[in-house]
Every structure is written in C-alpha cells, then in structure tokens.
Design an enzyme around this catalytic site. Structure first.
Site, mmCIF file in Angstrom:
data_model
loop_
_atom_site.group_PDB
_atom_site.id
_atom_site.type_symbol
_atom_site.label_atom_id
_atom_site.label_comp_id
_atom_site.label_asym_id
_atom_site.label_seq_id
_atom_site.Cartn_x
_atom_site.Cartn_y
_atom_site.Cartn_z
ATOM 1 N N ASP A 8 21.698 43.097 94.015
ATOM 2 C CA ASP A 8 21.572 43.938 95.198
ATOM 3 C C ASP A 8 22.156 45.302 94.813
ATOM 4 O OD1 ASP A 8 21.318 44.701 97.972
ATOM 5 O OD2 ASP A 8 23.458 44.281 98.204
ATOM 6 N N ASP A 10 23.443 48.281 97.213
ATOM 7 C CA ASP A 10 24.579 48.733 98.020
ATOM 8 C C ASP A 10 25.582 47.609 98.203
ATOM 9 O OD1 ASP A 10 23.399 51.299 98.372
ATOM 10 O OD2 ASP A 10 22.132 50.474 99.954
#
Length: 177
Positions: A8, A10
């Site tokens: 991922d 952020d």
C-alpha cells in the site's frame, strides 16, 4: 512465475498525512527502503497498490498523482530499488465528481488491482506478500488469494476479523520476508 511484495502507499511507503499529492508533502516511512532492498534481493518484484480517492474528490488530478509517482519511483531508484509497477484506483463509491463516483472492482477491499498486476507480471500469489495499514488492504489481499498478509497496526481500526501478521512498524517486516 514471479513473486511480489505488494505495498500500500499511504501509511506504508509514506506517512499518511491525508491526500498526499506533492513531493514536499511526501515523507517516507522509516525502514521502507531497507525493506524493499531486502525483498528485491530475495527476488521479489515491488508493486504498489493504492486507493487514491483524492482524485475522485477533486483534491488533485491523475496527472498530479502520476507526477508524484514518477518522483517516488526515482527516489527508490536512487536507493537501488526498482518499483516494478504502481496501480491506483481513482474512484470512490459515494463521493466525488460523477466521472469517478462509481463502485468499481479496483478499489480496495476489492482485489481488482492485484489481479491486474498478477496477470501483467505473471505473479504467483502463494509466494507473494501484501503489506498494508488498513483492514481493507488485507481484505483485498485475501480476496485475491494472497495468504502472506502483513498489517502494520496503529492509525486505523482493526477488528481482528481477518487473518494477518500484525506488526508495529515497517522496519520489523524484514524479519518475516
């Protein structure tokens, strides 16, 4: 077949300050470069899988996201890490302008971005890992068939309903890959 370390963005690659779309807002998470160097040395491709609802909400455009992505990839290359690919979902099911306000199969927790990446890069999910900081990341990985799921705990709620290795920070992941 290849194996991948799916990340991922952020909260895993950069500190999640909320809707980050400019390099001066982008602050790398401690340990992310070392983790990626380690994984790459073990033969993993590095692939980023990220929801970007800020695009749907009109906070920034796809062009700005892509510009930041190019900058981020160069920062990794300077540290001898090649990011194989970046997949992003610009949609949101209920918020934003009509063009992006849709229910899609790419927005996590749906597995669409992972499936697309696997097809393009010939990825074997059984040898791959997904690292995220939200339950929706783990749900997407589970839906795609990725058993090696690592949830970096902290900022977001976790009802413990999904199976994942839970770790305190990105730096501690190296021992598990």
């Amino acid at each position: 077949m290849n194996k991948a370390l799916f990340l991922d963005r952020d909260g895993i690659i950069n500190i999640d300050h909320g809707y980050v779309y400019q390099a001066d807002q982008f602050e790398f998470v401690e340990g992310i470069f070392e983790l990626c160097q380690h994984a790459q040395a073990k033969g993993f491709q590095i692939i980023v899988i990220t929801n970007q609802s800020g695009i749907a909400r009109g906070m920034y455009g796809e062009e700005q996201f892509l510009k930041l992505t190019d900058w981020m990839k160069k920062e990794f290359l300077e540290r001898q890490v090649n990011i194989t690919d970046v997949y992003f979902c610009p949609h949101h099911p209920t918020k934003g302008n009509e063009h992006y306000k849709i229910t899609c199969d790419c927005r996590k927790p749906a597995p669409g971005m992972l499936i697309k990446a696997a097809k393009k890069h010939n990825i074997n999910f059984s040898e791959s890992f997904f690292v995220g900081d939200k339950v929706s990341d783990m749900q997407a990985a589970e839906a795609a068939g990725i058993e090696n799921r690592i949830l970096v705990s902290g900022k977001y709620g976790d009802d413990q309903a999904i199976s994942a290795l839970r770790l305190e920070n990105v730096s501690s992941i190296i021992d598990h890959i």
